[in-house]
Scaffold this motif. Structure first.
Motif, PDB file in Angstrom:
ATOM      1  N   ALA A  78       0.824  -1.209   0.000  1.00  0.00           N
ATOM      2  CA  ALA A  78       0.000   0.000   0.000  1.00  0.00           C
ATOM      3  C   ALA A  78       0.860   1.263   0.000  1.00  0.00           C
ATOM      4  CB  ALA A  78      -0.906   0.008   1.227  1.00  0.00           C
ATOM      5  N   ARG A  79       0.316   2.328  -0.577  1.00  0.00           N
ATOM      6  CA  ARG A  79       0.956   3.640  -0.487  1.00  0.00           C
ATOM      7  C   ARG A  79       0.708   4.181   0.939  1.00  0.00           C
ATOM      8  NH1 ARG A  79      -2.103   7.307  -2.707  1.00  0.00           N
ATOM      9  NH2 ARG A  79      -3.519   6.110  -1.393  1.00  0.00           N
ATOM     10  N   ILE A  80       1.769   4.651   1.579  1.00  0.00           N
ATOM     11  CA  ILE A  80       1.668   5.084   2.978  1.00  0.00           C
ATOM     12  C   ILE A  80       1.819   6.605   3.052  1.00  0.00           C
ATOM     13  CG2 ILE A  80       2.773   4.972   5.244  1.00  0.00           C
ATOM     14  CD1 ILE A  80       3.589   2.049   4.466  1.00  0.00           C
ATOM     15  N   TYR A  81       0.798   7.271   3.592  1.00  0.00           N
ATOM     16  CA  TYR A  81       0.860   8.733   3.745  1.00  0.00           C
ATOM     17  C   TYR A  81       1.761   9.121   4.910  1.00  0.00           C
ATOM     18  CZ  TYR A  81      -3.043   9.395   0.501  1.00  0.00           C
ATOM     19  OH  TYR A  81      -3.837   9.432  -0.604  1.00  0.00           O
ATOM     20  N   GLY A  82       1.664   8.349   5.971  1.00  0.00           N
ATOM     21  CA  GLY A  82       2.454   8.691   7.147  1.00  0.00           C
ATOM     22  C   GLY A  82       2.114   7.763   8.288  1.00  0.00           C
ATOM     23  N   GLU A  83       2.868   7.914   9.363  1.00  0.00           N
ATOM     24  CA  GLU A  83       2.688   7.060  10.533  1.00  0.00           C
ATOM     25  C   GLU A  83       2.006   7.852  11.648  1.00  0.00           C
ATOM     26  OE1 GLU A  83       6.374   5.559  12.034  1.00  0.00           O
ATOM     27  OE2 GLU A  83       5.404   4.256  13.520  1.00  0.00           O
ATOM     28  N   VAL A  84       1.085   7.213  12.333  1.00  0.00           N
ATOM     29  CA  VAL A  84       0.514   7.836  13.534  1.00  0.00           C
ATOM     30  C   VAL A  84       1.501   7.570  14.667  1.00  0.00           C
ATOM     31  CG1 VAL A  84      -1.488   8.051  15.038  1.00  0.00           C
ATOM     32  CG2 VAL A  84      -1.788   7.211  12.698  1.00  0.00           C
ATOM     33  N   LEU A  85       2.063   8.656  15.213  1.00  0.00           N
ATOM     34  CA  LEU A  85       3.079   8.470  16.254  1.00  0.00           C
ATOM     35  C   LEU A  85       2.482   8.494  17.655  1.00  0.00           C
ATOM     36  CD1 LEU A  85       5.968  10.704  14.843  1.00  0.00           C
ATOM     37  CD2 LEU A  85       5.685   8.227  14.651  1.00  0.00           C
ATOM     38  N   GLY A  86       1.327   9.141  17.789  1.00  0.00           N
ATOM     39  CA  GLY A  86       0.715   9.197  19.108  1.00  0.00           C
ATOM     40  C   GLY A  86      -0.251  10.350  19.210  1.00  0.00           C
ATOM     41  N   TYR A  87      -0.767  10.539  20.413  1.00  0.00           N
ATOM     42  CA  TYR A  87      -1.727  11.627  20.604  1.00  0.00           C
ATOM     43  C   TYR A  87      -1.831  11.989  22.077  1.00  0.00           C
ATOM     44  CZ  TYR A  87      -5.205   8.223  22.333  1.00  0.00           C
ATOM     45  OH  TYR A  87      -5.871   7.277  23.059  1.00  0.00           O
ATOM     46  N   GLY A  88      -2.423  13.140  22.345  1.00  0.00           N
ATOM     47  CA  GLY A  88      -2.642  13.574  23.726  1.00  0.00           C
ATOM     48  C   GLY A  88      -4.035  14.125  23.897  1.00  0.00           C
ATOM     49  N   LEU A  89      -4.607  13.866  25.066  1.00  0.00           N
ATOM     50  CA  LEU A  89      -5.945  14.367  25.393  1.00  0.00           C
ATOM     51  C   LEU A  89      -5.919  14.975  26.783  1.00  0.00           C
ATOM     52  CD1 LEU A  89      -8.201  11.259  24.536  1.00  0.00           C
ATOM     53  CD2 LEU A  89      -7.672  13.162  23.024  1.00  0.00           C
ATOM     54  N   ASN A  90      -6.610  16.084  26.942  1.00  0.00           N
ATOM     55  CA  ASN A  90      -6.850  16.579  28.305  1.00  0.00           C
ATOM     56  C   ASN A  90      -8.019  17.551  28.279  1.00  0.00           C
ATOM     57  OD1 ASN A  90      -5.810  19.007  27.287  1.00  0.00           O
ATOM     58  ND2 ASN A  90      -4.687  19.444  29.154  1.00  0.00           N
ATOM     59  N   CYS A  91      -8.307  18.110  29.439  1.00  0.00           N
ATOM     60  CA  CYS A  91      -9.431  19.045  29.534  1.00  0.00           C
ATOM     61  C   CYS A  91      -8.962  20.294  30.259  1.00  0.00           C
ATOM     62  CB  CYS A  91     -10.585  18.389  30.291  1.00  0.00           C
ATOM     63  SG  CYS A  91     -12.050  19.431  30.395  1.00  0.00           S
ATOM     64  N   ASP A  92      -9.322  21.466  29.705  1.00  0.00           N
ATOM     65  CA  ASP A  92      -8.971  22.719  30.383  1.00  0.00           C
ATOM     66  C   ASP A  92      -9.569  22.756  31.777  1.00  0.00           C
ATOM     67  OD1 ASP A  92      -7.660  23.646  28.146  1.00  0.00           O
ATOM     68  OD2 ASP A  92      -9.338  24.856  27.424  1.00  0.00           O
ATOM     69  N   ALA A  93     -10.780  22.225  31.935  1.00  0.00           N
ATOM     70  CA  ALA A  93     -11.523  22.300  33.199  1.00  0.00           C
ATOM     71  C   ALA A  93     -11.534  23.729  33.725  1.00  0.00           C
ATOM     72  CB  ALA A  93     -10.943  21.326  34.228  1.00  0.00           C
ATOM     73  N   ASN A  94     -11.738  24.652  32.823  1.00  0.00           N
ATOM     74  CA  ASN A  94     -11.632  26.064  33.187  1.00  0.00           C
ATOM     75  C   ASN A  94     -12.828  26.892  32.717  1.00  0.00           C
ATOM     76  OD1 ASN A  94      -9.938  28.479  34.015  1.00  0.00           O
ATOM     77  ND2 ASN A  94     -10.311  28.932  31.857  1.00  0.00           N
ATOM     78  N   HIS A  95     -13.172  26.801  31.439  1.00  0.00           N
ATOM     79  CA  HIS A  95     -14.296  27.582  30.909  1.00  0.00           C
ATOM     80  C   HIS A  95     -14.908  26.826  29.743  1.00  0.00           C
ATOM     81  CE1 HIS A  95     -16.562  30.914  29.077  1.00  0.00           C
ATOM     82  NE2 HIS A  95     -16.538  31.440  30.288  1.00  0.00           N
ATOM     83  N   MET A  96     -16.246  26.940  29.590  1.00  0.00           N
ATOM     84  CA  MET A  96     -16.904  26.164  28.548  1.00  0.00           C
ATOM     85  C   MET A  96     -16.543  26.612  27.139  1.00  0.00           C
ATOM     86  SD  MET A  96     -18.497  23.599  29.673  1.00  0.00           S
ATOM     87  CE  MET A  96     -19.580  23.081  28.340  1.00  0.00           C
ATOM     88  N   VAL A  97     -16.360  27.927  26.932  1.00  0.00           N
ATOM     89  CA  VAL A  97     -16.104  28.382  25.556  1.00  0.00           C
ATOM     90  C   VAL A  97     -14.766  29.095  25.374  1.00  0.00           C
ATOM     91  CG1 VAL A  97     -18.559  28.529  25.063  1.00  0.00           C
ATOM     92  CG2 VAL A  97     -17.367  30.569  25.818  1.00  0.00           C
ATOM     93  N   ALA A  98     -14.186  29.617  26.438  1.00  0.00           N
ATOM     94  CA  ALA A  98     -12.926  30.350  26.284  1.00  0.00           C
ATOM     95  C   ALA A  98     -11.750  29.388  26.340  1.00  0.00           C
ATOM     96  CB  ALA A  98     -12.797  31.402  27.392  1.00  0.00           C
ATOM     97  N   PRO A  99     -10.874  29.400  25.305  1.00  0.00           N
ATOM     98  CA  PRO A  99      -9.705  28.514  25.341  1.00  0.00           C
ATOM     99  C   PRO A  99      -8.734  28.939  26.442  1.00  0.00           C
ATOM    100  CG  PRO A  99      -9.582  30.008  23.460  1.00  0.00           C
ATOM    101  CD  PRO A  99     -10.919  30.237  24.105  1.00  0.00           C
ATOM    102  N   HIS A 100      -7.980  27.978  26.949  1.00  0.00           N
ATOM    103  CA  HIS A 100      -7.157  28.191  28.143  1.00  0.00           C
ATOM    104  C   HIS A 100      -5.728  27.760  27.829  1.00  0.00           C
ATOM    105  CE1 HIS A 100      -6.553  28.704  32.383  1.00  0.00           C
ATOM    106  NE2 HIS A 100      -6.301  27.424  32.617  1.00  0.00           N
ATOM    107  N   PRO A 101      -4.815  28.714  27.604  1.00  0.00           N
ATOM    108  CA  PRO A 101      -3.459  28.360  27.160  1.00  0.00           C
ATOM    109  C   PRO A 101      -2.757  27.294  28.012  1.00  0.00           C
ATOM    110  CG  PRO A 101      -3.796  30.708  26.922  1.00  0.00           C
ATOM    111  CD  PRO A 101      -5.018  30.174  27.618  1.00  0.00           C
TER     112      PRO A 101
END
Lengths: 85, 397, 406
Positions: free
Chosen positions: C248-271
């Motif tokens: 198969a032709r390979i576009y790329g490898e999935v190396l990993g991922y990260g998940l978390n939650c701001d737990a700060n505000h419903m709509v305002a992003p939290h650096p």
């Protein structure tokens, strides 16, 4: 303060108090929403939206920075709604 | 088209499942018409008490039935103090209380590293009422954009899980899984993966479904008004879970271990591939994962809901998998109603309700099964234990 | 756990149904050319909305793509999901009978699910009441049907999971699919997301002041917000061994991922929350910030997002920030499909040797000093490792990391 103005201040106080989840008495004329009541941007937008619906008036969100106290809110709404005390 | 033309199952189904990480349930919380809190719920379930209530005054809109397994008197302020609960949809209020109860019930507590404690909540389509009300406002208000800004997060499907994280200050994985009827098991399945792969240390895994005119009428339109159909209900049910390898190492006896889980996607009842055979295959796979023989099961907690075409699939799947063996069947929906996405969780909670104050069941294995109207099926094998120090056992309170 | 001891996971098929192209050839050409998919809304009556542009899929004929599903049996988001999945499988070049017989399933993400169905029923109920609606589509409401649609279209009997984690949902799905294959539980997975535009969400974002008048200009000084969009995004994942075995032709490898939650505000992003998510993704992928050659941004084009995202990037990357561009400038904000499209754009760039551009860029924002948005034109480059950001309401952060196969 005219009776109309007193009534409108009362209405606005009710709106702000409901959004911020406090008793209307806790909203003083010059108390700061953010500093005194932990108001956030979404609540500020909600206050604006409720005012627009209640008084059938369009107020741009660019006015939000000018709406930090109940007195401020009254002034902004008055200017857009054409209220003359 | 091998997968769709015969009654036999596709080859894929025969593959043995790799060893899976068992989940330990360290506590749980239920908000339901049959009781709020694990102890109240356990008492009601063991006593066989229905949560059916008069719901005629809950909403201005007409309802298809005057009675439902809902909580007309539910007030979030009775359970949670402080600001932040006024402008929320009903599902989120239920979820906040459910997660709060699960945290309080957990032994030992799971919040030692809040940044690695996550929340995984199941749903059908979020607060359908809030989303629908939002749509409605775009049609009926003077201008289509005169919607309520503060309710916007509640109109998106992941609103409840996000709010719960803010309320409890939990910075771990925050996921909402729209599994409908299968949600209760899917959140445990996803939870097992994120815990096993180190993405979280502990989770609140559960599901929530609110009662609303929209959901009540949807059930009427989909399943008719036959008297045998269980009433529509609402509930939040949440489990505090960790990787069981860790609790075993620490010598902790949990409320339960979820030892095996399997899922499949087949055709709706009556079409091929047959979801009944699919469920049988999933049960078999879950039992093998759990290393439990059918003869060891003390109960099967099913999602039967008085809708013949779906219940037949579920019964056939169970009977096929267990070789016709008679195993006690728990039908919790006859008490708590059809709570859609919360169903699987309530089925597990019903098993734990029996375990909670009955040491005679300690270490016994049981089965949870789930069938969706779309032909998706799932099964889980669990082992449960009593609470040594719960008030009803006479030990310290 | 070392990488050598576990299965490596690669992407071998891409299936975009987007406003800039349907199928990977069209989509890739669109990304490279900086094509805009933004047009006046036709999916609903936009009368009365001051802002009425959106990224809608044009010329979409699902009946020509689908082989098994009957379009009328499914909601519009399910149809987008199934079409994207079918295109991804075709692109992967795997024989349907091989796929059907293997342990395979799907993980799909969404923001609104089939809320368009709910919206149409709601409109009807305004006059008829809920008791009087036409019941034919009531069964289409559950969002679970997005992943079911994929499995049913492809004849897969494995598990089908729908993540409704809003605008980062595709990244959750990709991460889960990666875990399933790496751990050996599945051989093949479809992962991605789908969403449709609807009045309720357009109104909601407009009411928050988050919708731009005409165009989405991420990282621009005068950016005015998002443009709502729709689409279906699907990636075909398998193990490296499997891909090599079938050539198969390979576009790329999935190396990993990260998940978390701001737990700060419903709509305002939290650096700080976003930065923590980046660190988790890097740790999971076994890389350090210096390894990242390109970031496919969440980049919604709202003043708040772009500042928060850049703050988080500089916190994690320090002075050595890689180029960071937003394909939402072309596609609009496709909600639950967005991070799926981001992944596809990054993978296409990695395969064909370019960085996707941020179009509509006129003036740098002094608040984003040092940010290289790859302005307006695709840039020739050979990125080895790319980071794909996805953030959402509820503080649901999800970041995936892809690498060129070495």
């Amino acid at each position: 303060m005219s009776q109309t103005m007193t009534d409108r201040m009362g209405e606005l106080r009710e709106i702000v108090a409901d959004v911020l989840e406090v008793e209307p008495e806790e909203i003083t004329d010059d108390g700061l929403f953010t500093e005194d009541h932990d108001a956030d941007s979404l609540q500020a937008i909600d206050v604006l939206a409720r005012i627009e619906k209640t008084y059938k008036v369009d107020i741009p969100q660019s006015e939000l920075p000018n709406m930090n106290t109940l007195q401020d809110v009254y002034k902004v709404v008055a200017s857009y709604a054409g209220w003359r005390d | 088209m091998t997968a769709t033309t015969t009654g036999a199952l596709p080859v894929a189904a025969a593959r043995p499942a790799p060893a899976a990480v068992p989940l330990a349930v360290l506590g749980w919380g239920v908000v339901s018409s049959s009781g709020i809190g694990a102890d109240a719920f356990a008492e009601a379930i063991v006593a066989g008490r229905s949560g059916l209530a008069d719901v005629g005054d809950m909403f201005p809109e007409p309802l298809p039935d005057e009675r439902a397994c809902a909580m007309p008197g539910f007030n979030v302020k009775d359970h949670l103090k402080g600001k932040g609960t006024r402008h929320l949809d009903r599902a989120t209020k239920l979820a906040l209380v459910g997660t709060d109860l699960a945290l309080a019930d957990a032994r030992p507590a799971i919040e030692d590293d809040p940044g690695m404690v996550g929340i995984v909540l199941g749903t059908t389509a979020g607060s359908v009422k809030t989303t629908s009300d939002y749509s409605r406002d775009t049609f009926v208000q003077d201008k289509p954009y005169l919607v309520d800004p503060i309710m916007f997060p509640s109109a998106t499907i992941n609103g409840s899980a996000g709010r719960c994280a803010i309320w409890h200050k939990l910075g771990g994985v925050n996921a909402t899984i729209a599994g409908g009827q299968l949600s209760g098991l899917q959140v445990l399945r996803y939870g097992r993966m994120v815990l096993g792969r180190g993405h979280a240390d502990a989770l609140l895994a559960g599901a929530v479904e609110e009662f609303s005119p929209q959901m009540a009428w949807a059930a009427r339109h989909l399943y008719g008004d036959g008297p045998e159909r269980v009433p529509v209900g609402e509930a939040a049910v949440v489990f505090a879970v960790r990787d069981a390898r860790r609790t075993r190492e620490a010598g902790i006896r949990p409320d339960a271990e979820v030892l095996g889980m399997a899922f499949g996607t087949y055709a709706p009842p009556g079409e091929a591939p047959d979801p009944g055979l699919g469920l049988a295959e999933c049960i078999g796979r879950a039992l093998r994962q759990a290393e439990v023989e059918p003869g060891e099961l003390w109960a099967v907690s099913t999602g039967e809901r008085g809708v013949a075409r779906l219940d037949q699939v579920e019964r056939r799947g169970v009977q096929t998998a267990l070789g016709g063996r008679a195993v006690r069947s728990l039908r919790v929906k006859s008490l708590v109603g059809e709570c859609h996405s919360a169903s699987g969780g309530l089925q597990l909670a019903a098993l734990l309700a029996h375990h909670r104050h009955d040491p005679a069941l300690d270490g016994r294995a049981s089965l949870v099964t789930s069938v969706s109207a779309d032909g998706a099926v799932g099964a889980a094998v669990v082992r449960g234990w009593s609470r040594p120090h719960s008030p009803q056992n006479g030990a310290e309170a | 756990m070392t990488r050598a001891s576990t299965r490596r996971v690669v992407v071998t098929g891409l299936g975009p149904v987007s406003s800039i192209g349907i199928g990977i050839a069209d989509f890739a050409a669109g990304i490279r050319a900086g094509r805009s998919g933004i047009s006046p809304i036709s999916g609903f009556d936009s009368t009365g909305f001051p802002h009425f542009m959106a990224g809608e899929v044009q010329g979409f004929e699902p009946k020509r793509i689908l082989r098994r599903l009957t379009v009328d049996d499914w909601g519009p988001a399910g149809v987008l999901a199934a079409c994207a999945a079918r295109l991804a499988v075709q692109d992967a070049g795997i024989a349907p009978e091989v796929l059907e017989a293997a342990p395979a399933g799907s993980a799909m993400g969404t923001t609104g699910g089939e809320s368009k169905v709910t919206e149409l029923l709601t409109e009807e109920a305004i006059t008829t009441g809920w008791g009087g609606i036409t019941p034919d589509t009531v069964g289409h409401i559950p969002a679970s049907r997005l992943a079911y649609a994929v499995n049913r279209e492809l004849g897969l009997t494995g598990e089908a999971l729908t993540f409704s984690t809003a605008c980062s949902a595709s990244n959750y799905a990709i991460g889960y699919a990666y875990d399933l294959i790496q751990s050996g539980e599945q051989e093949y997975m479809i992962a991605g997301g789908a969403d449709t535009i609807a009045r309720w969400s357009h109104a909601g974002f407009f009411r928050l002041g988050a919708i731009a008048a005409e165009r989405c200009a991420p990282f621009d000084r005068d950016r005015g917000g998002i443009i709502t969009g729709e689409g279906g995004a699907a990636l075909f994942l398998e193990s490296l061994d499997s891909a090599r075995a079938r050539g198969a032709r390979i576009y790329g490898e999935v190396l990993g991922y990260g998940l978390n939650c701001d737990a700060n505000h419903m709509v305002a992003p939290h650096p700080p929350g976003i930065a923590e998510c980046m660190r988790r993704a890097h740790r999971n992928a076994g890389i350090s910030p210096a390894d990242v050659d390109y970031i496919c941004a969440h980049g919604t084009g709202t003043p708040a997002n772009d500042v928060a995202e850049w703050q988080a990037v500089t916190e994690v990357f320090g002075d050595r920030t890689p180029p960071i561009s937003s394909v939402k400038s072309m596609l609009g904000h496709t909600m639950g499909a967005a991070s799926g499209f981001g992944a596809m754009a990054a993978l296409v760039g990695m395969t064909e040797g370019f960085l996707p551009p941020t179009v509509n860029h006129a003036n740098p924002d002094p608040l984003l000093e040092g940010l290289d948005p790859v302005p307006n034109r695709a840039r020739p480059a050979e990125p080895r490792i790319v980071q794909n950001n996805g953030f959402a309401f509820g503080g649901n952060n999800a970041i995936t990391i892809f690498g060129r196969l070495t």
